[in-house]
Motif scaffolding. Structure first.
Motif, PDB file in Angstrom:
ATOM      1  N   CYS B 354      15.128   4.880  -5.537  1.00 54.10           N
ATOM      2  CA  CYS B 354      15.798   3.789  -4.848  1.00 54.10           C
ATOM      3  C   CYS B 354      15.213   2.432  -5.203  1.00 54.10           C
ATOM      4  CB  CYS B 354      15.794   4.011  -3.356  1.00 54.10           C
ATOM      5  SG  CYS B 354      14.817   5.385  -2.858  1.00 54.10           S
ATOM      6  N   GLY B 355      14.003   2.406  -5.719  1.00 55.36           N
ATOM      7  CA  GLY B 355      13.422   1.113  -6.081  1.00 55.36           C
ATOM      8  C   GLY B 355      13.516   0.919  -7.568  1.00 55.36           C
ATOM      9  N   ASN B 356      12.778  -0.047  -8.072  1.00 57.71           N
ATOM     10  CA  ASN B 356      12.820  -0.266  -9.509  1.00 57.71           C
ATOM     11  C   ASN B 356      11.428  -0.180 -10.122  1.00 57.71           C
ATOM     12  OD1 ASN B 356      11.901  -2.494  -8.324  1.00 57.71           O
ATOM     13  ND2 ASN B 356      13.368  -3.924  -9.239  1.00 57.71           N
ATOM     14  N   SER B 357      10.524   0.496  -9.421  1.00 58.09           N
ATOM     15  CA  SER B 357       9.187   0.606  -9.981  1.00 58.09           C
ATOM     16  C   SER B 357       9.192   1.709 -11.024  1.00 58.09           C
ATOM     17  CB  SER B 357       8.173   0.915  -8.888  1.00 58.09           C
ATOM     18  OG  SER B 357       8.112   2.292  -8.656  1.00 58.09           O
ATOM     19  N   SER B 358       8.490   1.472 -12.118  1.00 55.86           N
ATOM     20  CA  SER B 358       8.440   2.500 -13.153  1.00 55.86           C
ATOM     21  C   SER B 358       7.121   3.249 -13.044  1.00 55.86           C
ATOM     22  CB  SER B 358       8.560   1.852 -14.522  1.00 55.86           C
ATOM     23  OG  SER B 358       7.559   0.871 -14.649  1.00 55.86           O
ATOM     24  N   GLN B 359       6.360   2.909 -12.005  1.00 59.19           N
ATOM     25  CA  GLN B 359       5.039   3.485 -11.824  1.00 59.19           C
ATOM     26  C   GLN B 359       5.141   4.910 -11.281  1.00 59.19           C
ATOM     27  OE1 GLN B 359       3.055   0.852  -9.029  1.00 59.19           O
ATOM     28  NE2 GLN B 359       1.107   1.715  -9.654  1.00 59.19           N
ATOM     29  N   MET B 360       4.592   5.863 -12.002  1.00 55.84           N
ATOM     30  CA  MET B 360       4.514   7.220 -11.456  1.00 55.84           C
ATOM     31  C   MET B 360       3.040   7.570 -11.344  1.00 55.84           C
ATOM     32  SD  MET B 360       7.434   9.600 -13.065  1.00 55.84           S
ATOM     33  CE  MET B 360       7.317   9.102 -14.742  1.00 55.84           C
ATOM     34  N   PHE B 361       2.684   8.318 -10.331  1.00 55.65           N
ATOM     35  CA  PHE B 361       1.281   8.718 -10.196  1.00 55.65           C
ATOM     36  C   PHE B 361       1.183   9.984  -9.371  1.00 55.65           C
ATOM     37  CE2 PHE B 361       2.344   5.250  -7.271  1.00 55.65           C
ATOM     38  CZ  PHE B 361       2.102   5.817  -6.033  1.00 55.65           C
ATOM     39  N   ASP B 362       0.044  10.641  -9.461  1.00 54.97           N
ATOM     40  CA  ASP B 362      -0.085  11.861  -8.677  1.00 54.97           C
ATOM     41  C   ASP B 362      -0.635  11.546  -7.290  1.00 54.97           C
ATOM     42  OD1 ASP B 362      -2.542  11.318  -9.654  1.00 54.97           O
ATOM     43  OD2 ASP B 362      -3.010  13.347 -10.298  1.00 54.97           O
ATOM     44  N   TYR B 363      -0.335  12.436  -6.368  1.00 58.61           N
ATOM     45  CA  TYR B 363      -0.658  12.189  -4.982  1.00 58.61           C
ATOM     46  C   TYR B 363      -0.832  13.527  -4.294  1.00 58.61           C
ATOM     47  CZ  TYR B 363      -0.117  10.829  -0.115  1.00 58.61           C
ATOM     48  OH  TYR B 363      -0.325  10.669   1.223  1.00 58.61           O
ATOM     49  N   VAL B 364      -1.658  13.549  -3.273  1.00 55.53           N
ATOM     50  CA  VAL B 364      -1.796  14.768  -2.501  1.00 55.53           C
ATOM     51  C   VAL B 364      -1.806  14.390  -1.016  1.00 55.53           C
ATOM     52  CG1 VAL B 364      -4.295  14.730  -2.861  1.00 55.53           C
ATOM     53  CG2 VAL B 364      -3.212  16.837  -2.181  1.00 55.53           C
ATOM     54  N   GLU B 365      -1.116  15.198  -0.222  1.00 55.56           N
ATOM     55  CA  GLU B 365      -1.073  14.914   1.217  1.00 55.56           C
ATOM     56  C   GLU B 365      -2.456  15.124   1.814  1.00 55.56           C
ATOM     57  OE1 GLU B 365       2.198  16.463   3.610  1.00 55.56           O
ATOM     58  OE2 GLU B 365       3.002  17.221   1.732  1.00 55.56           O
ATOM     59  N   SER B 366      -2.857  14.247   2.715  1.00 56.29           N
ATOM     60  CA  SER B 366      -4.185  14.399   3.305  1.00 56.29           C
ATOM     61  C   SER B 366      -4.226  13.846   4.721  1.00 56.29           C
ATOM     62  CB  SER B 366      -5.213  13.653   2.463  1.00 56.29           C
ATOM     63  OG  SER B 366      -5.185  12.277   2.786  1.00 56.29           O
ATOM     64  N   LEU B 367      -5.336  14.139   5.394  1.00 59.83           N
ATOM     65  CA  LEU B 367      -5.567  13.635   6.747  1.00 59.83           C
ATOM     66  C   LEU B 367      -6.495  12.426   6.733  1.00 59.83           C
ATOM     67  CD1 LEU B 367      -6.289  17.092   8.391  1.00 59.83           C
ATOM     68  CD2 LEU B 367      -4.292  15.698   8.860  1.00 59.83           C
ATOM     69  N   VAL B 368      -6.819  11.929   5.529  1.00 57.99           N
ATOM     70  CA  VAL B 368      -7.749  10.806   5.414  1.00 57.99           C
ATOM     71  C   VAL B 368      -7.271   9.634   6.287  1.00 57.99           C
ATOM     72  CG1 VAL B 368      -8.744   9.123   3.808  1.00 57.99           C
ATOM     73  CG2 VAL B 368      -8.393  11.485   3.086  1.00 57.99           C
ATOM     74  N   LEU B 369      -8.192   9.018   6.981  1.00 58.71           N
ATOM     75  CA  LEU B 369      -7.955   7.888   7.912  1.00 58.71           C
ATOM     76  C   LEU B 369      -7.522   8.359   9.306  1.00 58.71           C
ATOM     77  CD1 LEU B 369      -6.038   5.070   5.927  1.00 58.71           C
ATOM     78  CD2 LEU B 369      -8.486   5.437   6.071  1.00 58.71           C
ATOM     79  N   LEU B 370      -7.321   9.687   9.505  1.00 59.72           N
ATOM     80  CA  LEU B 370      -6.902  10.152  10.824  1.00 59.72           C
ATOM     81  C   LEU B 370      -7.961   9.788  11.872  1.00 59.72           C
ATOM     82  CD1 LEU B 370      -4.608  11.730  12.246  1.00 59.72           C
ATOM     83  CD2 LEU B 370      -5.985  13.782  12.011  1.00 59.72           C
ATOM     84  N   ASP B 371      -9.208   9.709  11.416  1.00 60.75           N
ATOM     85  CA  ASP B 371     -10.294   9.383  12.334  1.00 60.75           C
ATOM     86  C   ASP B 371     -10.454   7.872  12.530  1.00 60.75           C
ATOM     87  OD1 ASP B 371     -10.923   9.273   9.647  1.00 60.75           O
ATOM     88  OD2 ASP B 371     -12.999   9.903   9.905  1.00 60.75           O
ATOM     89  N   ARG B 372      -9.575   7.107  11.877  1.00 61.23           N
ATOM     90  CA  ARG B 372      -9.704   5.645  11.965  1.00 61.23           C
ATOM     91  C   ARG B 372      -8.753   5.065  13.010  1.00 61.23           C
ATOM     92  NH1 ARG B 372     -13.045   2.494   8.375  1.00 61.23           N
ATOM     93  NH2 ARG B 372     -14.149   4.119   7.265  1.00 61.23           N
ATOM     94  N   ILE B 373      -9.209   3.987  13.574  1.00 63.66           N
ATOM     95  CA  ILE B 373      -8.325   3.295  14.512  1.00 63.66           C
ATOM     96  C   ILE B 373      -7.540   2.252  13.731  1.00 63.66           C
ATOM     97  CG2 ILE B 373      -8.293   1.752  16.522  1.00 63.66           C
ATOM     98  CD1 ILE B 373     -11.065   3.295  17.140  1.00 63.66           C
ATOM     99  N   GLU B 374      -6.257   2.234  13.954  1.00 63.11           N
ATOM    100  CA  GLU B 374      -5.404   1.319  13.208  1.00 63.11           C
ATOM    101  C   GLU B 374      -5.702  -0.129  13.596  1.00 63.11           C
ATOM    102  OE1 GLU B 374      -0.985   1.629  11.412  1.00 63.11           O
ATOM    103  OE2 GLU B 374      -1.817   3.099  12.781  1.00 63.11           O
ATOM    104  N   VAL B 375      -5.762  -0.994  12.585  1.00 56.88           N
ATOM    105  CA  VAL B 375      -6.017  -2.407  12.881  1.00 56.88           C
ATOM    106  C   VAL B 375      -4.708  -3.178  12.768  1.00 56.88           C
ATOM    107  CG1 VAL B 375      -7.479  -4.391  12.345  1.00 56.88           C
ATOM    108  CG2 VAL B 375      -8.284  -2.079  11.851  1.00 56.88           C
TER     109      VAL B 375
END
Lengths: 162, 375
Positions: B354-375
């Motif tokens: 849907c966008g026009n970015s040509s950037q592809m990259f790998d990604y993995v789902e994680s819980l990182v930041l779950l212990d952080r309080i949102e600012v």
């Protein structure tokens, strides 16, 4: 232990006798230790007890007998593929009732393959469950106040909870 | 057979076994099951659970981001493919800051989003699957700069590196570490007299890599180098460029990762009518003092094929992946070619975009930041 022994007899926690082949028993470290123990020499009639109930032990032995040839000799890709399919079928049987027992048995008998398989099966089953179903099967009491539950709901609006 | 016998038999699983089952659940399920009880909610926030879950997901379920839409007026979106080649989408978060363009960096379950405005830029750490966004304190704003982002298992932390340049040469470096939560200056050392290309940062195995140009004695003798930044030690190293016929222009955006090593994808033109080959080079580091420390090995050459691999090709799992056309925003799909390194097979997939970015990259789902309080 004399090399002529091909199968050993064990007792379940319910006191029933089961036969397990030596090669299958080798999949479990504690069973393997038992094999090396004197009690399997021909002149000994003491039958060792495994702290697993009969219903679970039947399944555990079935798994061991199926996996033993591959574990002992290594297998081709097609065998591995076949075994994977067998595992799926194996886990399809009345898992909800005895899955937890199999998990505990696999853990107690140090059977990595069966333990992994059972954990994955449990995880796959949980995916389709609601929060209250999860509480029920794990015997967990809901210790959140209704305000706390509401707050969790707000934090993750994308997830339908029940 | 009736299975009611067990009905009354309470089977309590030990916590260790429950943890092992939970580690196998997706992030989505875990977020849902936070509501089961306080023990579980707290367990999911412990750093060791987050790390073990991420480690397992990295092995089992790597995803490919095929499109990222970071815009001001709508929720941010990520379009992904899973290993079964099914399309997924994450959609959440939305900020009101003003910016004109963006760039996304991905490392070990966390995204770093750089928002570029007319006069300043800002960094955000985003975990789309738990819908958490953290703003990074303001970085230096000095005109030309290059960025890298990555995770180091040694220090168990994520860092953003910003290389500021004046007269095209790097003259100031600052690092932001997620745990410390602030920017710090880092010494240049080997980076003196080097200019770095902004578009090429790749992170693997605890290091960030860029294309660089090392100034020579004379103005014309510049040497192409790979600049590496050790995320744990915070030290720069210059690595010789592979001895392959590449012009600087054609090699931008060709760095990638293969089997946890830095790799480069080099296309060549062959035959008439024109067709293409793509070579995969991998950087090996030797610990044997009698040998050169760094060496490049060609691991794979594809068979001739009609695809140019001109738009930021990357390696994902065991496939070389490249977008075939920069899609226009009104175009809702894009063609992506997959070249399987093991079987030498080519496949073209049409993916929603849907966008026009040509950037592809790998990604993995994680819980990182779950212990952080949102600012």
């Amino acid at each position: 232990m004399s090399s002529s022994v091909e199968a050993i007899t064990v007792l379940s926690s319910d006191g029933d006798e089961f036969k397990i082949t030596v090669s299958a028993a080798k999949l479990s470290k504690p069973l393997n230790w038992m094999l090396e123990d004197v009690c399997f020499s021909d002149d000994c009639d003491e039958v060792p007890t495994i702290e697993v109930n009969s219903k679970t032990l039947v399944k555990v032995i079935e798994y061991c007998e199926k996996h033993a040839p591959r574990a002992n000799s290594g297998a081709s890709d097609s065998d591995a593929e076949e075994l994977k399919k067998w595992d799926i079928e194996f886990m399809k049987m009345d898992v909800k009732d005895i899955l937890f027992h199999i998990l505990m048995a696999a853990n107690y008998l140090h059977m990595e393959g069966l333990y992994d398989l059972a954990c994955q099966t449990a995880a796959d089953l949980m995916k389709g469950m609601t929060v209250s179903q999860i509480r029920k099967i794990f015997h967990i009491k809901n210790d959140f106040s209704s305000e706390e539950q509401e707050q969790l709901r707000r934090q993750h609006p994308g997830c339908s909870f029940d | 057979m009736e299975q009611t016998v067990m009905e009354n038999e309470v089977s309590y699983l030990p916590p260790g076994i429950i943890r092992n089952i939970l580690l196998r659940l997706s992030v989505k399920s875990l977020i849902r099951f936070q509501r089961v009880c306080k023990d579980w909610k707290n367990l999911f926030k412990t750093p060791s659970f987050i790390a073990d879950h991420l480690h397992r997901s990295t092995q089992k379920s790597p995803l490919l981001v095929v499109d990222s839409i970071i815009c001001r007026s709508n929720p941010w979106r990520l379009c992904l493919l899973n290993r079964e080649m099914q399309a997924l989408e994450f959609q959440n978060t939305h900020i009101t800051n003003s910016f004109t363009s963006s760039r996304v960096y991905s490392s070990y379950g966390l995204l770093c989003v750089e928002l570029i405005g007319r006069y300043q830029h800002s960094f955000w750490l985003w975990n789309p699957c738990i819908r958490k966004l953290i703003q990074v304190p303001k970085p230096l704003d000095r005109g030309k700069y290059s960025v890298g982002f990555g995770f180091s298992p040694i220090v168990n932390d994520y860092k953003i590196v910003q290389l500021c340049m004046s007269d095209d040469l790097v003259d100031q470096v600052e690092v932001y570490a997620l745990r410390e939560g602030l920017w710090r200056a880092v010494e240049l050392r080997d980076l003196e007299g080097v200019s770095v290309s902004g578009r090429s940062a790749v992170t693997c195995n605890g290091a960030i890599f860029w294309f660089g140009l090392k100034e020579g004695e004379e103005e014309e003798d510049c040497e192409l180098v790979i600049v590496s930044f050790d995320i744990a030690m915070e030290v720069f190293t210059l690595i010789p460029f592979p001895n392959i016929p590449l012009t600087l222009e054609s090699c931008f955006d060709r760095l990638t990762m293969y089997q946890n090593k830095l790799a480069m994808l080099a296309p060549t033109v062959v035959g008439n009518p024109e067709s293409y080959l793509i070579d995969l080079w991998v950087l090996e580091e030797s610990t044997d003092p009698s040998k050169e420390r760094w060496s490049w090995t060609k691991l794979y050459t594809s068979r001739p094929n009609p695809y140019r691999f001109s738009i930021s090709p990357i390696v994902w799992r065991n496939e070389i992946v490249c977008s075939l056309n920069s899609s226009k925003p009104e175009n809702h799909e894009a063609k992506v070619v997959f070249c399987n390194i093991t079987t030498d097979e080519f496949k073209v997939f049409t993916i929603p975009k849907c966008g026009n970015s040509s950037q592809m990259f790998d990604y993995v789902e994680s819980l990182v930041l779950l212990d952080r309080i949102e600012v």
